[in-house]
Design a protein around this motif. Sequence first.
Motif, PDB file in Angstrom:
ATOM      1  N   HIS A 129      69.979  71.285  88.767  1.00  0.00           N
ATOM      2  CA  HIS A 129      71.155  72.153  88.813  1.00  0.00           C
ATOM      3  C   HIS A 129      72.273  71.543  89.644  1.00  0.00           C
ATOM      4  O   HIS A 129      73.447  71.907  89.482  1.00  0.00           O
ATOM      5  CB  HIS A 129      70.784  73.531  89.363  1.00  0.00           C
ATOM      6  N   GLU A 360      73.824  71.013  83.433  1.00  0.00           N
ATOM      7  CA  GLU A 360      74.367  70.543  82.159  1.00  0.00           C
ATOM      8  C   GLU A 360      73.501  69.445  81.549  1.00  0.00           C
ATOM      9  O   GLU A 360      72.875  68.653  82.245  1.00  0.00           O
ATOM     10  CB  GLU A 360      75.788  70.019  82.361  1.00  0.00           C
ATOM     11  N   GLU A 371      71.401  73.257  80.197  1.00  0.00           N
ATOM     12  CA  GLU A 371      71.660  74.414  81.057  1.00  0.00           C
ATOM     13  C   GLU A 371      70.789  75.601  80.664  1.00  0.00           C
ATOM     14  O   GLU A 371      70.720  75.998  79.504  1.00  0.00           O
ATOM     15  CB  GLU A 371      73.140  74.800  80.983  1.00  0.00           C
TER      16      GLU A 371
END
Length: 456
Positions: A129, A360, A371
Motif C-alpha cells: 500500500h 496500485e 488496488e
Amino acid sequence: MVRSMQTILSGWGNFPKQTGHVYRPEKYKELQEILRLRNQSNFISRGAGRSYGDNALNEENGVILHTRLNRFLSFDKQTHVLECEAGVTFGEIIECFLPHGYLPPVTPGTKYVTIGGAISNDVHGKNHHKDGSFSNHILDFKLLVASGEFLTCSREENQELFWATVGGIGLTGIILSARIKLMRVESAFIEVDYKKASNLDETIVLLSETAGEYQYSVAWIDCLSRDRSMGRSVLMLGNHVMQNELDGKVEPFSSKRKRNVNIPFHFPSFGLNPYSMKGFNSLYYHRFKDGFREVADYDSFFYPLDRLLNWNRLYGKAGFIQYQVVFPMETASKGLAVLLQKLTQAGVASFLAVLKTLGEKSGGLLSFPREGYTLALDIPLKGGTETLGFIRNLDQVVFTHGGVLYLAKDSIISPDLFAHMYPDLPKFREIKDKIDPCCLFSSSMARRLKIVGNLE
C-alpha cells in the motif's frame, strides 16, 4: 555438456507432483548450450521452489535450476543499487547487506525466494500500500531469450518485454541478473503495534484507517470464527526503528539469530482439523492485547514461518493449496465475507490466513497485485477431489466479485476464469509469440491455462 537428471518435483504446496528433466548450470555459456541443443521440447526456470503450484514445473520437459547462478555482481554505495544473478535469495541479500544498513525494499513472507522468482511473480509484501510490488524497485534485468541473445530490459529499453517478464512466470526467457535499488535502514528492528478487530468489517476499517500511518500492515484472520465474530483478527502494524529510538545498550544491527526447527516428516492428515485449528485460532486471538506494542527484529516480523524449516510438511503427504485472492475496494467486503462463510460452513481449517491492503497495480501484464484487499489462506488437500471441487467453487465466488487469483499460488484454476481475471493476456501472448515463436519456454501452468496458445 550439461546433463539433465529426471526428478520428481512439486511446488511448496506439494501439489501437484510431476517429473521433469532437471538441469543445474553454473555459467551462462552452459545455459546457452542447453537451449541450443534442445534435448527437451521446452524449458522453464526454477529458483528456490517456493512458488506453491505448477508455475515452476514442466512435466516431462526441461527445468533449469538457478541454485548455482547466485553471485553478487556489484554494489554502488552512492545509489544503493545492487546487481546480482537471478539465483540469489532474499536471505542472502539480507545476510550480506543488513549489517551495513540495507534491506530489500519489498519482501514476500519468506526470505527463501530468489530474485528471478520475485521478478517472475512480481512479489509483494506487507508494504504494498506504500511501496508497491517488487517490480517498482527494479532498474533493469538481463534476459536470455529463445534466439540465444542477451537482452537488457528496463522501462526505457525493451519496454514491452520488461512488462511481459515482470509477473510473466518465466515464459519470456531466462532472467540472468537484475539491478535493484536497496532500501536504507537505521536498524534491524521494527516497532509493531497490535490492534484487535472483532469481525471482518472492523478489520477492513482498521486496515483503511491505519494505512497512512504504518509502512507495514497485515492482519491475521480467524477464518473459522462464525456469526458476529466472523473475520475477527489481530492487526500487526509496523514501522522501522530509528537508531535514536533504540535502547543505548542495543546494537542497531545485532538481531539475534534464532534456532530453526525442522519438520522432519509429513504429518498425518488428521493432525490439522477444524477442532485443533479452532483451538489454535482462539489461543492466537486472545494471546495479544489490543494496543500492545513491541520492538521485533526483522526476521520475526517479516519471516515468522521461516524458523520452521519444511513447514509445508505440516499438511501431510497430500499437500495443500495456498489460496490467494485480491478483491477490488468496492467489492472486497462482500467478496471476503462470502469466502469466509463458505470456509466456516465447510469446516475447512487454515493454519494461516492473512489479509493485507494492496496499492496500485504495476505495469506487469500478468502481475497479481492491484488496488484492493488480498486474502491468503492454506487449504489442506486431504479431501482429494472433494476438496478440489470446493476450491473451484471458491474460484466462482472470486470471479463473481471481480477478484483475481495469484499465479504464484495457483494449481487448478480453469483457463476461462484465468483469461477473465487477466485481461492483458492477449497482449502478453502477442509479445510472447514475437520473442519466442517456437515456444521454447513453457511450463505445466502455461499449458494448463493455455497461455502458450493452442498447446494442450
